[in-house]
Design a protein around this motif. Structure first.
Motif, short mmCIF file in Angstrom:
data_model
loop_
_atom_site.label_atom_id
_atom_site.label_comp_id
_atom_site.label_asym_id
_atom_site.label_seq_id
_atom_site.Cartn_x
_atom_site.Cartn_y
_atom_site.Cartn_z
N CYS A 190 5.22 -9.80 2.47
CA CYS A 190 4.82 -9.10 1.95
C CYS A 190 5.62 -7.69 2.34
O CYS A 190 5.55 -6.43 0.86
N ALA A 191 6.51 -7.03 2.89
CA ALA A 191 7.01 -6.18 3.69
C ALA A 191 8.64 -6.76 3.27
O ALA A 191 9.55 -5.67 2.71
N HIS A 192 8.55 -8.04 2.08
CA HIS A 192 10.26 -8.58 1.82
C HIS A 192 10.22 -7.64 0.31
O HIS A 192 9.23 -7.89 -0.51
N PRO A 193 10.80 -7.11 -0.02
CA PRO A 193 11.15 -6.48 -1.63
C PRO A 193 11.15 -7.43 -2.47
O PRO A 193 10.52 -7.23 -3.76
N THR A 194 11.32 -9.14 -2.01
CA THR A 194 11.07 -10.28 -2.95
C THR A 194 9.81 -10.28 -3.42
O THR A 194 9.28 -11.19 -4.44
N VAL A 195 8.84 -9.82 -2.60
CA VAL A 195 7.32 -10.81 -2.24
C VAL A 195 6.34 -9.46 -2.90
O VAL A 195 6.22 -8.85 -2.42
N ALA A 196 5.37 -10.18 -3.49
CA ALA A 196 4.17 -9.82 -4.40
C ALA A 196 2.89 -9.86 -3.49
O ALA A 196 2.35 -8.99 -3.25
N GLN A 197 2.87 -11.29 -3.65
CA GLN A 197 1.30 -11.52 -3.32
C GLN A 197 2.21 -13.15 -2.12
O GLN A 197 3.53 -13.79 -2.13
N ALA A 198 1.27 -13.21 -1.16
CA ALA A 198 1.42 -13.79 -0.55
C ALA A 198 0.25 -14.99 0.60
O ALA A 198 -0.75 -14.33 0.51
N ALA A 199 -0.19 -16.27 0.77
CA ALA A 199 -1.02 -16.23 0.83
C ALA A 199 -0.57 -17.90 2.00
O ALA A 199 0.20 -18.66 1.79
N VAL A 200 -1.76 -17.67 3.34
CA VAL A 200 -0.89 -18.58 4.10
C VAL A 200 -1.64 -19.99 5.32
O VAL A 200 -3.19 -18.72 4.87
N ILE A 201 -1.59 -20.42 5.01
CA ILE A 201 -2.73 -21.86 5.58
C ILE A 201 -2.08 -22.70 6.63
O ILE A 201 -1.04 -22.65 6.93
N GLY A 202 -3.00 -23.12 7.31
CA GLY A 202 -1.96 -24.44 8.21
C GLY A 202 -2.31 -25.72 7.48
O GLY A 202 -3.88 -26.30 6.95
N VAL A 203 -1.41 -26.37 7.34
CA VAL A 203 -1.44 -27.85 6.62
C VAL A 203 -1.51 -29.18 8.27
O VAL A 203 -0.63 -28.20 9.22
N LEU A 251 0.35 -1.39 -0.06
CA LEU A 251 -0.21 -0.09 0.19
C LEU A 251 0.48 1.06 0.04
O LEU A 251 0.69 2.42 -1.22
N ARG A 252 1.59 1.65 0.09
CA ARG A 252 3.07 2.32 1.06
C ARG A 252 3.80 3.20 -0.70
O ARG A 252 3.54 3.79 -1.04
N GLN A 253 3.83 1.07 -1.07
CA GLN A 253 3.96 1.75 -2.22
C GLN A 253 3.05 2.12 -3.59
O GLN A 253 3.44 3.24 -4.77
N ALA A 254 1.91 1.75 -3.61
CA ALA A 254 1.05 2.75 -4.13
C ALA A 254 0.42 3.67 -3.62
O ALA A 254 0.77 4.65 -4.84
N LEU A 255 0.81 4.06 -3.15
CA LEU A 255 0.36 5.09 -2.28
C LEU A 255 2.36 6.66 -2.53
O LEU A 255 2.06 7.50 -3.13
N ASP A 256 3.00 5.85 -3.00
CA ASP A 256 4.04 7.05 -3.58
C ASP A 256 3.96 6.83 -5.47
O ASP A 256 4.28 7.13 -5.59
#
Length: 527
Positions: A436-449, A293-298
């Motif tokens: 997503c705060a890491h500069p290499t990540v565009a999207q992330a999804a987390v689940i429990g397995v 979001l900060r990137q989008a605002l910039d």
């Protein structure tokens, strides 16, 4: 009675009769033409046997005909059954069967799907096809023929604002889609009052609808009409189509899911388009990672509005444009924290945070988000399910969150998405935001397995930004990154890299589909 939906459209068409109401590629209609078209369709439905209170299915993509047909169903005194276009044929059958629909209007692109379910719907008396097909396989009435022969006056049907108007279906992100019933009053309050407050809709707004109108974007169609604006229909929400139409039609506002903003940010050819007309981007459907979001605002400036809503509860809160900007006397930490919120409750919306025993929790404590307002649903199509969600007039959203001292609402996660690992609660959204705060990540999804040792283990799936390559080294780096930010318990035990995530009919990341391979042969869906 401002709460009767056909009256709202009549007012707009009287005030703005010569302005352009809807654009669909090279086709367009004025408000006067829309009004006449709505009336003719309504009269054609009545002539076909539709009676007041009948439920009428609508299976249409974003196109010029969508809104006039939608409005015509209401003008005929019937109840609109909204069918998510991204669903499969069995989903369409379920929508029509659950509602005992007597009539279906469908676009020709769904010819095969309708043909496959037609014989399973004995209560479906009338089927009307919009558009042409090379080889018809459904015995359907031709839309253009019946409408052209109909009268152009509004039907003389008495409608009360508390009459049933709309049946929508939940996205099914945490279970099977449920039918949700609204009246003329609840829907108009939801779609007009909330839409105007959230969308910052201005006179003459040009609002682009790329996400399906069967999803949240339709909330902004009526407020745009109320302000004499133009609704631009897009065939889909791919980035290239959106960019092209913003430039072509001088679009001033749109509504998207966060995924689209991520794709816009990463689009290599974005700067080739003139986006100077775009003044408002509403994002909804899922929280947006604060770093992105900060990137989008910039990149785009302070044009963003976040909304938090649900099919059952209506719009609850919004983070307005000015709240996306750091105040002069505000610390950077306070601003970043606010960007992670869902804004503050809107006018006349009450919000409380409750524990599992329905006790109201103090400010700052985490619990289930509950809301109460005039625009919430009348109830579920199956009334026996109402007690699951509505108690003492309060809608229990199934979302976990908290409210701070300034009244900002923070979504922690979906109650059913929570992972219990080694006896500790892990909220996937917090892990996703950290990734997503890491500069290499565009999207992330987390689940429990399932995990023999921990009961459930945290698994992350990641889409990397353009030019970044996933692998063992990046996996190890990202796990360490999450540990640094959140500690060892929430840190993923494993990270998988993918090109894209599966989406449900509402355009949200389909965590049910992601979870399925890990849990499908188990009797329990928790560790």
């Amino acid at each position: 009675m401002w709460g009767v939906l056909p009256d709202v459209l009549d007012r707009a068409c009287t005030y703005y009769r010569d302005r352009v109401a809807i654009v669909d590629d090279d086709r367009s209609i004025t408000y006067q033409q829309m009004w006449l078209w709505r009336n003719r369709i309504a009269n054609a439905l009545i002539a076909a046997g539709v009676q007041k209170g009948d439920r009428v299915g609508l299976l249409m993509p974003n196109c010029l005909e969508f809104i006039p047909i939608q409005q015509a169903v209401w003008a005929a005194g019937a109840v609109l059954v909204q069918m998510p276009t991204r669903a499969a044929a069995d989903g369409f059958r379920s929508n029509l069967a659950q509602t005992d629909a007597t009539t279906l209007l469908y676009h020709a692109k769904f010819e095969d799907a309708v043909a496959s379910i037609r014989e399973e719907l004995p209560k479906l008396q009338t089927v009307i096809r919009v558009g042409e097909v090379d080889q018809p396989v459904v015995d359907a009435v031709d839309f253009a023929a019946v409408v052209s022969a109909a009268a152009d006056n509004r039907p003389d049907v008495v409608i009360d604002e508390h009459d049933e108007a709309y049946v929508l279906f939940t996205s099914g992100s945490t279970g099977e889609p449920k039918g949700v019933v609204n009246s003329h009053f609840t829907w108009s309050y939801y779609a007009i009052s909330a839409g105007l407050e959230i969308g910052d809709i201005r006179f003459g707004e040009v609002f682009a609808h790329g996400a399906p109108l069967t999803h949240f974007t339709q909330i902004f169609a009526m407020p745009t009409f109320v302000r004499g604006g133009t609704n631009v229909m897009l065939p889909g929400l791919d980035v290239e189509t959106l960019l092209t139409n913003i430039e072509r039609h001088r679009v001033t506002a749109t509504a998207v899911v966060p995924t689209i903003i991520y794709l816009l940010l990463d689009h290599a050819g974005r700067d080739a388009f003139d986006l100077s007309s775009l003044a408002t981007v509403i994002y909804a459907g899922a929280p947006m990672a604060p770093e992105r979001l900060r990137q989008a605002l910039d990149t785009f400036g302070p044009i963003f509005i976040q909304t938090y809503a649900g099919t059952e509860q209506g719009y609850v809160s919004c983070l307005r444009k000015h709240e996306h900007v750091a105040g002069e006397r505000e610390s950077s930490d306070d601003w970043v924290a606010r960007l992670a919120s869902a804004g503050r409750p809107m006018f006349a919306v009450a919000v409380s945070i409750r524990d599992d025993d329905d006790n109201v929790l103090p400010t700052g404590e985490v619990g289930e988000i509950c809301s109460r307002q005039l625009g919430q649903m009348l109830g579920y199509l199956d009334p026996e399910r109402n007690a699951e969600t509505v108690r003492d007039g309060w809608v229990h959203t199934g979302d976990i969150g908290r409210v701070d001292d300034d009244g900002y609402l923070y979504l922690v996660d979906r109650k059913k998405d929570m992972v219990v690992s080694g006896g500790f609660n892990v909220f996937p959204r917090q892990v996703e935001d950290a990734l997503c705060a890491h500069p290499t990540v565009a999207q992330a999804a987390v689940i429990g397995v399932p995990d023999d040792k921990w009961g459930e283990a945290v698994l992350a799936m990641v889409v990397t930004r353009p030019g970044e390559i996933g692998g063992f080294d990046l996996e190890r780096e990202l796990i360490g990154h999450v540990k640094t930010l959140l500690g060892s318990v929430p840190a993923p035990k494993k990270i998988l890299f993918t090109d894209e995530f599966p989406l449900n009919p509402a355009g949200k990341v389909d965590k049910k589909a992601i979870r399925k391979p890990y849990w499908q042969n188990r009797t329990r869906q928790i560790g």
